[in-house]
Design a protein around this motif. Structure first.
Motif, PDB file in Angstrom:
ATOM      1  N   VAL A 101      34.584  36.231  41.055  1.00 21.34           N
ATOM      2  CA  VAL A 101      33.798  35.117  41.585  1.00 21.34           C
ATOM      3  C   VAL A 101      32.573  34.955  40.690  1.00 21.34           C
ATOM      4  O   VAL A 101      31.757  35.871  40.574  1.00 21.34           O
ATOM      5  CB  VAL A 101      33.361  35.404  43.043  1.00 21.34           C
ATOM      6  CG1 VAL A 101      32.535  34.248  43.567  1.00 21.34           C
ATOM      7  CG2 VAL A 101      34.585  35.631  43.922  1.00 21.34           C
ATOM      8  N   THR A 102      32.499  33.835  39.997  1.00 20.00           N
ATOM      9  CA  THR A 102      31.353  33.551  39.132  1.00 20.00           C
ATOM     10  C   THR A 102      30.629  32.341  39.727  1.00 20.00           C
ATOM     11  O   THR A 102      31.165  31.669  40.615  1.00 20.00           O
ATOM     12  CB  THR A 102      31.805  33.235  37.693  1.00 20.00           C
ATOM     13  OG1 THR A 102      32.393  31.925  37.669  1.00 20.00           O
ATOM     14  CG2 THR A 102      32.821  34.245  37.178  1.00 20.00           C
ATOM     15  N   PRO A 103      29.430  32.067  39.237  1.00 20.07           N
ATOM     16  CA  PRO A 103      28.714  30.898  39.746  1.00 20.07           C
ATOM     17  C   PRO A 103      29.497  29.593  39.533  1.00 20.07           C
ATOM     18  O   PRO A 103      29.278  28.618  40.237  1.00 20.07           O
ATOM     19  CB  PRO A 103      27.428  30.890  38.925  1.00 20.07           C
ATOM     20  CG  PRO A 103      27.249  32.293  38.492  1.00 20.07           C
ATOM     21  CD  PRO A 103      28.618  32.857  38.310  1.00 20.07           C
ATOM     22  N   HIS A 104      30.403  29.600  38.552  1.00 19.95           N
ATOM     23  CA  HIS A 104      31.103  28.366  38.199  1.00 19.95           C
ATOM     24  C   HIS A 104      32.526  28.289  38.712  1.00 19.95           C
ATOM     25  O   HIS A 104      33.082  27.205  38.847  1.00 19.95           O
ATOM     26  CB  HIS A 104      31.136  28.198  36.674  1.00 19.95           C
ATOM     27  CG  HIS A 104      29.784  28.333  36.056  1.00 19.95           C
ATOM     28  ND1 HIS A 104      28.811  27.381  36.243  1.00 19.95           N
ATOM     29  CD2 HIS A 104      29.237  29.304  35.312  1.00 19.95           C
ATOM     30  CE1 HIS A 104      27.713  27.775  35.604  1.00 19.95           C
ATOM     31  NE2 HIS A 104      27.944  28.937  35.041  1.00 19.95           N
ATOM     32  N   ALA A 105      33.110  29.455  38.990  1.00 16.07           N
ATOM     33  CA  ALA A 105      34.533  29.424  39.336  1.00 16.07           C
ATOM     34  C   ALA A 105      34.961  30.648  40.130  1.00 16.07           C
ATOM     35  O   ALA A 105      34.300  31.687  40.085  1.00 16.07           O
ATOM     36  CB  ALA A 105      35.355  29.340  38.061  1.00 16.07           C
ATOM     37  N   VAL A 106      36.056  30.489  40.829  1.00 19.03           N
ATOM     38  CA  VAL A 106      36.721  31.603  41.496  1.00 19.03           C
ATOM     39  C   VAL A 106      38.039  31.808  40.756  1.00 19.03           C
ATOM     40  O   VAL A 106      38.869  30.902  40.716  1.00 19.03           O
ATOM     41  CB  VAL A 106      36.965  31.283  42.981  1.00 19.03           C
ATOM     42  CG1 VAL A 106      37.783  32.385  43.629  1.00 19.03           C
ATOM     43  CG2 VAL A 106      35.632  31.099  43.692  1.00 19.03           C
ATOM     44  N   ILE A 107      38.183  32.986  40.120  1.00 19.43           N
ATOM     45  CA  ILE A 107      39.338  33.210  39.240  1.00 19.43           C
ATOM     46  C   ILE A 107      40.211  34.340  39.790  1.00 19.43           C
ATOM     47  O   ILE A 107      39.826  35.507  39.732  1.00 19.43           O
ATOM     48  CB  ILE A 107      38.863  33.571  37.823  1.00 19.43           C
ATOM     49  CG1 ILE A 107      37.959  32.457  37.277  1.00 19.43           C
ATOM     50  CG2 ILE A 107      40.034  33.821  36.895  1.00 19.43           C
ATOM     51  CD1 ILE A 107      37.019  32.903  36.184  1.00 19.43           C
TER      52      ILE A 107
ATOM     53  N   GLY B 176      45.967  39.014  32.996  1.00 18.76           N
ATOM     54  CA  GLY B 176      45.420  40.004  33.922  1.00 18.76           C
ATOM     55  C   GLY B 176      45.609  41.439  33.472  1.00 18.76           C
ATOM     56  O   GLY B 176      45.293  42.385  34.203  1.00 18.76           O
ATOM     57  N   LYS B 177      46.086  41.633  32.228  1.00 12.10           N
ATOM     58  CA  LYS B 177      46.374  42.979  31.730  1.00 12.10           C
ATOM     59  C   LYS B 177      45.148  43.886  31.744  1.00 12.10           C
ATOM     60  O   LYS B 177      45.189  45.009  32.227  1.00 12.10           O
ATOM     61  CB  LYS B 177      46.896  42.921  30.274  1.00 12.10           C
ATOM     62  CG  LYS B 177      48.116  42.072  30.070  1.00 12.10           C
ATOM     63  CD  LYS B 177      48.579  42.115  28.628  1.00 12.10           C
ATOM     64  CE  LYS B 177      47.616  41.474  27.647  1.00 12.10           C
ATOM     65  NZ  LYS B 177      47.443  40.022  27.812  1.00 12.10           N
ATOM     66  N   SER B 178      44.068  43.352  31.163  1.00  7.92           N
ATOM     67  CA  SER B 178      42.862  44.164  31.038  1.00  7.92           C
ATOM     68  C   SER B 178      42.286  44.499  32.421  1.00  7.92           C
ATOM     69  O   SER B 178      41.881  45.637  32.677  1.00  7.92           O
ATOM     70  CB  SER B 178      41.837  43.413  30.183  1.00  7.92           C
ATOM     71  OG  SER B 178      40.759  44.242  29.910  1.00  7.92           O
TER      72      SER B 178
ATOM     73  N   GLN C 142      50.061  35.457  35.006  1.00  8.66           N
ATOM     74  CA  GLN C 142      49.139  34.904  36.000  1.00  8.66           C
ATOM     75  C   GLN C 142      48.881  35.873  37.160  1.00  8.66           C
ATOM     76  O   GLN C 142      48.944  35.505  38.327  1.00  8.66           O
ATOM     77  CB  GLN C 142      49.678  33.575  36.525  1.00  8.66           C
ATOM     78  CG  GLN C 142      49.748  32.549  35.394  1.00  8.66           C
ATOM     79  CD  GLN C 142      50.237  31.182  35.846  1.00  8.66           C
ATOM     80  OE1 GLN C 142      50.784  31.036  36.938  1.00  8.66           O
ATOM     81  NE2 GLN C 142      50.021  30.182  35.030  1.00  8.66           N
ATOM     82  N   GLY C 143      48.619  37.127  36.781  1.00 12.33           N
ATOM     83  CA  GLY C 143      48.228  38.113  37.779  1.00 12.33           C
ATOM     84  C   GLY C 143      49.344  38.682  38.622  1.00 12.33           C
ATOM     85  O   GLY C 143      49.085  39.371  39.607  1.00 12.33           O
ATOM     86  N   GLU C 144      50.594  38.403  38.210  1.00 14.18           N
ATOM     87  CA  GLU C 144      51.722  38.955  38.968  1.00 14.18           C
ATOM     88  C   GLU C 144      52.722  39.626  38.041  1.00 14.18           C
ATOM     89  O   GLU C 144      52.953  39.158  36.930  1.00 14.18           O
ATOM     90  CB  GLU C 144      52.419  37.841  39.761  1.00 14.18           C
ATOM     91  CG  GLU C 144      51.508  37.244  40.823  1.00 14.18           C
ATOM     92  CD  GLU C 144      52.203  36.230  41.723  1.00 14.18           C
ATOM     93  OE1 GLU C 144      53.442  36.117  41.662  1.00 14.18           O
ATOM     94  OE2 GLU C 144      51.478  35.556  42.472  1.00 14.18           O
ATOM     95  N   ILE C 145      53.326  40.724  38.522  1.00 14.91           N
ATOM     96  CA  ILE C 145      54.395  41.379  37.767  1.00 14.91           C
ATOM     97  C   ILE C 145      55.669  40.569  37.983  1.00 14.91           C
ATOM     98  O   ILE C 145      56.136  40.437  39.124  1.00 14.91           O
ATOM     99  CB  ILE C 145      54.625  42.833  38.258  1.00 14.91           C
ATOM    100  CG1 ILE C 145      53.343  43.669  38.149  1.00 14.91           C
ATOM    101  CG2 ILE C 145      55.789  43.485  37.501  1.00 14.91           C
ATOM    102  CD1 ILE C 145      52.901  44.026  36.764  1.00 14.91           C
ATOM    103  N   VAL C 146      56.216  40.018  36.892  1.00 21.73           N
ATOM    104  CA  VAL C 146      57.394  39.164  37.036  1.00 21.73           C
ATOM    105  C   VAL C 146      58.688  39.872  36.619  1.00 21.73           C
ATOM    106  O   VAL C 146      59.775  39.427  36.959  1.00 21.73           O
ATOM    107  CB  VAL C 146      57.238  37.834  36.261  1.00 21.73           C
ATOM    108  CG1 VAL C 146      56.137  36.991  36.879  1.00 21.73           C
ATOM    109  CG2 VAL C 146      56.969  38.073  34.783  1.00 21.73           C
ATOM    110  N   GLU C 147      58.566  40.969  35.859  1.00 23.28           N
ATOM    111  CA  GLU C 147      59.728  41.757  35.447  1.00 23.28           C
ATOM    112  C   GLU C 147      59.268  43.183  35.286  1.00 23.28           C
ATOM    113  O   GLU C 147      58.129  43.412  34.885  1.00 23.28           O
ATOM    114  CB  GLU C 147      60.229  41.334  34.053  1.00 23.28           C
ATOM    115  CG  GLU C 147      60.752  39.940  33.919  1.00 23.28           C
ATOM    116  CD  GLU C 147      62.237  39.831  34.212  1.00 23.28           C
ATOM    117  OE1 GLU C 147      62.847  40.857  34.611  1.00 23.28           O
ATOM    118  OE2 GLU C 147      62.769  38.725  34.064  1.00 23.28           O
TER     119      GLU C 147
END
Ligand code: ADP
Ligand code: ADP
Length: 232
Positions: A12-18, A43-45, A216-221
């Motif tokens: 959560v930043t002042p400009h966006a929710v990521i 989202g790896k890091s 995009q933040g999800e494990i797909v395989e």
């Protein structure tokens, strides 16, 4: 060795929710070299930094070597982190300390005697092939040598797990290859479980036994690297 359950993290930043991680589940066995691959921003890091709580997840749990990392207080976490080494893309060395002092530092923090520290550092520098550089400063070293120092420092407290955050991304292909060979060697000789993140397929194919793809933040395989590349 590592269990991740329903791990989520939103910045959560002042400009966006990521939303960076959305209910990640992973199981990584002892002795594995586990690769997490994905494009930039996947989202790896965030994920790898949640494993030792350099980043605080919002919900979910991380267990490493039987210890629920996400349930520890600050002091317990400091102790647990000794068993979770980490290496970084930009090496993160102390430029004002020699190679010897960089590797000795975590041992000093852990309160070991100078004699033990001396013995351990010499042994680890030998393992990573830097014995003759003990008195050099990081700025006198090549990128590959700097990462060898980073690896040596991460191994100083005999960790169960080594986390690699794009550790070869700043290196040329040949140096990348030699660092990956060193990591393989460490996995075989010391039995250290390795988790690495990368955006490079070649890195994953070269050393990983098992893998997961994050989008995009999800494990797909996820599954064995061999199986993944045999069944396109
Ligand atoms: P990767 O390592 O796969 O490139 P990251 O985990 O760095 O992905 O980033 C995942 C998402 O979270 C991206 O959209 C990124 O912009 C965002 N993000 C990462 N770190 C922060 C931060 N400190 N503050 C705000 N957003 C962040
Ligand atoms: P002592 O602490 O017993 O006086 P030294 O300081 O001479 O021993 O160190 C013995 C060995 O340990 C050295 O040959 C060197 O390899 C290594 N060493 C100790 N401290 C350092 C340092 N600050 N920088 C590089 N090497 C060191």
């Amino acid at each position: 060795m590592i269990t991740v359950k329903d791990l989520s993290k939103t910045y959560v930043t002042p400009h966006a929710v990521i939303p960076a991680l959305n209910k990640i589940n992973l199981k990584i066995n002892k002795g594995d070299i586990f690769g997490i691959i994905g494009f930039s921003g996947a989202g790896k890091s965030t994920l790898i930094r949640c494993l030792n709580r350099l980043e605080e997840p919002d919900t979910g749990s991380v267990t490493v070597a039987g210890q629920e990392i996400t349930a520890l207080d600050k002091k317990e976490l400091r102790l647990a982190r000794r068993k979770i080494g980490m290496i970084f893309q930009q090496f993160n060395l102390f430029d004002a300390k020699t190679v010897f002092e960089n590797v000795a530092f975590p041992l000093e923090v852990a309160g070991h005697s100078p004699q033990i520290i001396n013995e351990k550092v010499q042994k680890i520098l030998d393992l990573v092939g830097l014995t003759d550089k003990a008195r050099a400063y990081p700025l006198q070293l090549s990128g590959g040598q700097k990462q060898r120092v980073g690896i040596a420092r991460a191994l100083s407290n005999d960790p169960d797990v080594l986390l690699s955050d794009e550790a070869t991304s700043a290196l040329d292909p040949q140096t990348t290859f030699s660092i990956l060979e060193l990591l393989k060697d460490i996995n075989e000789k010391l039995g250290v479980t390795i988790v690495l993140i990368t955006h490079e397929l070649d890195v994953l194919k070269h050393i990983c036994k098992n893998m997961a793809v994050i989008e995009q933040g999800e494990i797909v395989e996820s599954g064995s690297v061999e199986k993944f590349f045999l069944n396109p």
